[in-house]
Design a protein around this motif. Sequence first.
Motif, mmCIF file in Angstrom:
data_model
loop_
_atom_site.group_PDB
_atom_site.id
_atom_site.type_symbol
_atom_site.label_atom_id
_atom_site.label_comp_id
_atom_site.label_asym_id
_atom_site.label_seq_id
_atom_site.Cartn_x
_atom_site.Cartn_y
_atom_site.Cartn_z
ATOM 1 N N LEU A 90 40.700 14.311 11.192
ATOM 2 C CA LEU A 90 40.357 15.511 11.957
ATOM 3 C C LEU A 90 38.857 15.495 12.256
ATOM 4 O O LEU A 90 38.079 14.887 11.521
ATOM 5 C CB LEU A 90 40.719 16.767 11.158
ATOM 6 C CG LEU A 90 42.216 17.017 11.016
ATOM 7 C CD1 LEU A 90 42.501 18.002 9.902
ATOM 8 C CD2 LEU A 90 42.788 17.524 12.327
ATOM 9 N N PRO A 91 38.429 16.169 13.325
ATOM 10 C CA PRO A 91 36.991 16.164 13.655
ATOM 11 C C PRO A 91 36.160 16.932 12.625
ATOM 12 O O PRO A 91 36.636 17.887 12.006
ATOM 13 C CB PRO A 91 36.934 16.849 15.022
ATOM 14 C CG PRO A 91 38.241 17.485 15.242
ATOM 15 C CD PRO A 91 39.226 16.895 14.300
ATOM 16 N N ARG A 92 34.923 16.494 12.464
ATOM 17 C CA ARG A 92 34.006 17.156 11.517
ATOM 18 C C ARG A 92 33.845 18.634 11.844
ATOM 19 O O ARG A 92 33.833 19.468 10.952
ATOM 20 C CB ARG A 92 32.626 16.503 11.552
ATOM 21 C CG ARG A 92 32.554 15.202 10.847
ATOM 22 C CD ARG A 92 31.153 14.708 10.808
ATOM 23 N NE ARG A 92 30.852 14.076 12.089
ATOM 24 C CZ ARG A 92 29.708 13.503 12.388
ATOM 25 N NH1 ARG A 92 28.737 13.494 11.517
ATOM 26 N NH2 ARG A 92 29.517 12.944 13.552
ATOM 27 N N ALA A 93 33.728 18.941 13.111
ATOM 28 C CA ALA A 93 33.507 20.333 13.518
ATOM 29 C C ALA A 93 34.658 21.227 13.070
ATOM 30 O O ALA A 93 34.455 22.397 12.757
ATOM 31 C CB ALA A 93 33.341 20.416 15.025
ATOM 32 N N PHE A 94 35.854 20.689 13.015
ATOM 33 C CA PHE A 94 37.014 21.468 12.576
ATOM 34 C C PHE A 94 36.804 21.960 11.144
ATOM 35 O O PHE A 94 37.044 23.123 10.837
ATOM 36 C CB PHE A 94 38.293 20.621 12.666
ATOM 37 C CG PHE A 94 39.522 21.356 12.221
ATOM 38 C CD1 PHE A 94 40.171 22.219 13.081
ATOM 39 C CD2 PHE A 94 40.028 21.196 10.944
ATOM 40 C CE1 PHE A 94 41.305 22.917 12.676
ATOM 41 C CE2 PHE A 94 41.154 21.879 10.526
ATOM 42 C CZ PHE A 94 41.791 22.745 11.401
ATOM 43 N N PHE A 95 36.345 21.087 10.268
ATOM 44 C CA PHE A 95 36.140 21.468 8.863
ATOM 45 C C PHE A 95 34.963 22.418 8.713
ATOM 46 O O PHE A 95 35.011 23.352 7.922
ATOM 47 C CB PHE A 95 35.938 20.227 7.989
ATOM 48 C CG PHE A 95 37.181 19.406 7.868
ATOM 49 C CD1 PHE A 95 38.262 19.873 7.144
ATOM 50 C CD2 PHE A 95 37.282 18.198 8.501
ATOM 51 C CE1 PHE A 95 39.422 19.138 7.050
ATOM 52 C CE2 PHE A 95 38.439 17.446 8.410
ATOM 53 C CZ PHE A 95 39.516 17.919 7.679
ATOM 54 N N MET A 96 33.920 22.194 9.476
ATOM 55 C CA MET A 96 32.737 23.040 9.344
ATOM 56 C C MET A 96 33.024 24.474 9.756
ATOM 57 O O MET A 96 32.365 25.393 9.308
ATOM 58 C CB MET A 96 31.577 22.441 10.131
ATOM 59 C CG MET A 96 31.238 21.050 9.597
ATOM 60 S SD MET A 96 29.692 20.373 10.106
ATOM 61 C CE MET A 96 28.527 21.373 9.282
ATOM 62 N N GLY A 97 34.052 24.686 10.585
ATOM 63 C CA GLY A 97 34.424 26.028 10.996
ATOM 64 C C GLY A 97 35.336 26.738 10.019
ATOM 65 O O GLY A 97 35.665 27.900 10.213
#
Length: 182
Positions: A90-97
């Motif tokens: 999954l993309p990094r931005a997905f986890f950071m959100g």
Amino acid sequence: MANRDDVLSDFTIEEEMSPAVLKDYLQRYPEYTKDLLALFNELSLSDLEATEANLPLETKAMTAEALRVQHVRQSLFGNGVKELARELGLPRAFFMGLNANIVHLGSMPVEFLKGLAASLDVRLQDLISGMQQGDGQAVAMKSDSKPSKEAPIEFWDYVGQAGLAEEEQRALQKLLAGDGSD
């Protein structure tokens, strides 16, 4: 030349076991460097274990929990997010959100949370605590109006807005599927 056993025995009964004492012994007895270093390491570890054994049980538990929560925060919002994203597809931005200030924690499927906790090798409660703490970064901005806290969005709305590619959607479904254990 001093006897090895006498040197090591003298070293162990030194009043203070410090790097300065070790350095002194290494300078005086360079022929026993390897033995002195091994003994210093062993004595330092046993001192550390003795200190830890004397800690109250609550302190040990709290420290372990704090370390697990810190691991969650680093994995989701810090240096570990790149590795986690690669591992789960999954993309990094997905986890950071996945900060509780952005996505309503109660709307996240339990299987998703369990799968994420398993991936991070932490307990579910530690994962939730880490997500509630967020990334810990405060942003200072000037505004003409009073700040108001925006309500977090629902998980599925967040997923819809994340713009996940087909392969990433499959990776998310895999994480949502769980392992069947409860």
